[in-house]
Design an enzyme around this catalytic site. Structure first.
Site, mmCIF file in Angstrom:
data_model
loop_
_atom_site.group_PDB
_atom_site.id
_atom_site.type_symbol
_atom_site.label_atom_id
_atom_site.label_comp_id
_atom_site.label_asym_id
_atom_site.label_seq_id
_atom_site.Cartn_x
_atom_site.Cartn_y
_atom_site.Cartn_z
ATOM 1 N N THR A 1 0.868 -1.178 0.000
ATOM 2 C CA THR A 1 0.000 0.000 0.000
ATOM 3 C C THR A 1 0.909 1.233 0.000
ATOM 4 O O THR A 1 2.128 1.110 0.138
ATOM 5 C CB THR A 1 -0.898 0.059 1.256
ATOM 6 O OG1 THR A 1 -0.057 0.169 2.417
ATOM 7 C CG2 THR A 1 -1.783 -1.165 1.381
ATOM 8 N N VAL B 1 7.747 -1.670 6.597
ATOM 9 C CA VAL B 1 7.493 -0.233 6.542
ATOM 10 C C VAL B 1 8.149 0.377 5.306
ATOM 11 O O VAL B 1 9.333 0.159 5.043
ATOM 12 C CB VAL B 1 8.036 0.438 7.826
ATOM 13 C CG1 VAL B 1 7.842 1.950 7.772
ATOM 14 C CG2 VAL B 1 7.346 -0.153 9.050
ATOM 15 N N LYS B 2 7.328 1.137 4.575
ATOM 16 C CA LYS B 2 7.851 1.787 3.371
ATOM 17 C C LYS B 2 8.445 3.154 3.712
ATOM 18 O O LYS B 2 7.775 3.989 4.342
ATOM 19 C CB LYS B 2 6.717 1.999 2.362
ATOM 20 C CG LYS B 2 6.528 0.845 1.397
ATOM 21 C CD LYS B 2 5.401 1.204 0.457
ATOM 22 C CE LYS B 2 5.454 0.438 -0.829
ATOM 23 N NZ LYS B 2 4.316 0.788 -1.690
ATOM 24 N N ILE B 3 9.665 3.363 3.244
ATOM 25 C CA ILE B 3 10.335 4.657 3.381
ATOM 26 C C ILE B 3 10.813 5.057 1.985
ATOM 27 O O ILE B 3 11.440 4.239 1.290
ATOM 28 C CB ILE B 3 11.588 4.555 4.307
ATOM 29 C CG1 ILE B 3 11.246 3.954 5.681
ATOM 30 C CG2 ILE B 3 12.302 5.896 4.432
ATOM 31 C CD1 ILE B 3 10.632 4.890 6.694
ATOM 32 N N VAL C 1 3.350 -0.958 4.632
ATOM 33 C CA VAL C 1 2.613 0.261 5.012
ATOM 34 C C VAL C 1 3.618 1.417 5.019
ATOM 35 O O VAL C 1 4.682 1.303 5.631
ATOM 36 C CB VAL C 1 1.977 0.118 6.413
ATOM 37 C CG1 VAL C 1 1.149 1.354 6.752
ATOM 38 C CG2 VAL C 1 1.113 -1.137 6.507
#
Ligand code: E4P
Length: 228
Positions: free
Chosen positions: A27, A88-90, A62
């Site tokens: 997402t 976790v998306k960075i 996310v």
């Protein structure tokens, strides 16, 4: 090699998950807005926990919602606690090319034991550095690369060679699907994973000639049903 779904919609994820063909979900804030997730960060949390539970043990990505290094670290730690299959998306850098994010990626992976999906990348060189920083996943946006006039398959192949030569364990996710053909051609080019907009999965499955063949089988099968 695997297919992930690029959506935040529970019913859609459930549909393809039940077919047994997806191995994860990605997402981003734009997808969450488009998919109608409301209720602020609590809404994002609720939706993410539900998706993570639905697809467990497959991973869910996310994305953090701001670009302050301290906040990215705080959100990264928090999101990763929502479920053990959340990564976790960075983004690779800030909105104006600020360079803090690789350090954030490195710290979250190595110091806080948070799995990171480094995102919003358009080139092998960006992904290579994110892999060096320790990102578990490196996401290159194939459709956007093509739209800039480059061949995304060449970039993916170069990246895969680099990761393999340097024995970097990061997995390549190619996103930003624009056509059904992208999925197979990106996997063939060297992607470990392609994250797909759901409508393109239907395009992979349904073929007009298969339809015609199934109709023929059913029509002829019906003659036996009638003579029972
Ligand atoms: C990938 O992880 C992203 O969520 C996504 O594929 C971006 O695609 P877009 O170019 O359609 O926004």
């Amino acid at each position: 090699m695997a297919i992930f779904l690029d959506t935040g919609k529970i019913d859609v994820i459930k549909k393809y998950h039940l077919m047994g063909i997806i191995r994860g979900v990605t997402t981003n804030p734009t997808i969450m807005v488009k998919d109608g997730i409301t209720g602020g960060m609590e809404g994002v949390k609720k939706q993410s926990i539900e998706i993570a539970k639905l697809i467990h043990p497959y991973p869910l990505s996310v994305e953090v919602t701001n670009n302050d290094p301290k906040d990215m670290i705080r959100q990264g730690i928090e999101f990763s606690k929502w479920a053990d299959n959340i990564n976790v998306k960075i983004t690779i850098h800030g909105p104006n090319g600020e360079l803090d994010n690789l350090q954030v990626i490195h710290e979250l992976e190595k110091k806080h034991n948070v799995r990171i999906n480094a995102t919003a990348m358009m080139s092998a060189q960006q992904c290579f550095l994110a892999a060096m920083a320790g990102a578990t996943y490196v996401s290159i946006f194939g459709g956007r690369v093509n739209n800039m006039g480059y061949d995304s398959r060449e970039e993916i192949a170069r990246l895969r060679h680099l990761l393999d030569d340097f024995e970097l364990p990061s997995k390549i996710i190619v996103g930003s699907t624009r056509e059904v053909v992208n999925i197979i051609e990106w996997l063939e080019a060297g992607a470990h994973i392609v994250t797909v907009t759901p409508k393109f999965i239907d395009g992979m499955i349904v073929h007009p000639y298969s339809k015609e063949t199934v109709q023929m089988f059913l029509k002829d099968g019906a003659t036996f049903e009638k003579s029972k």
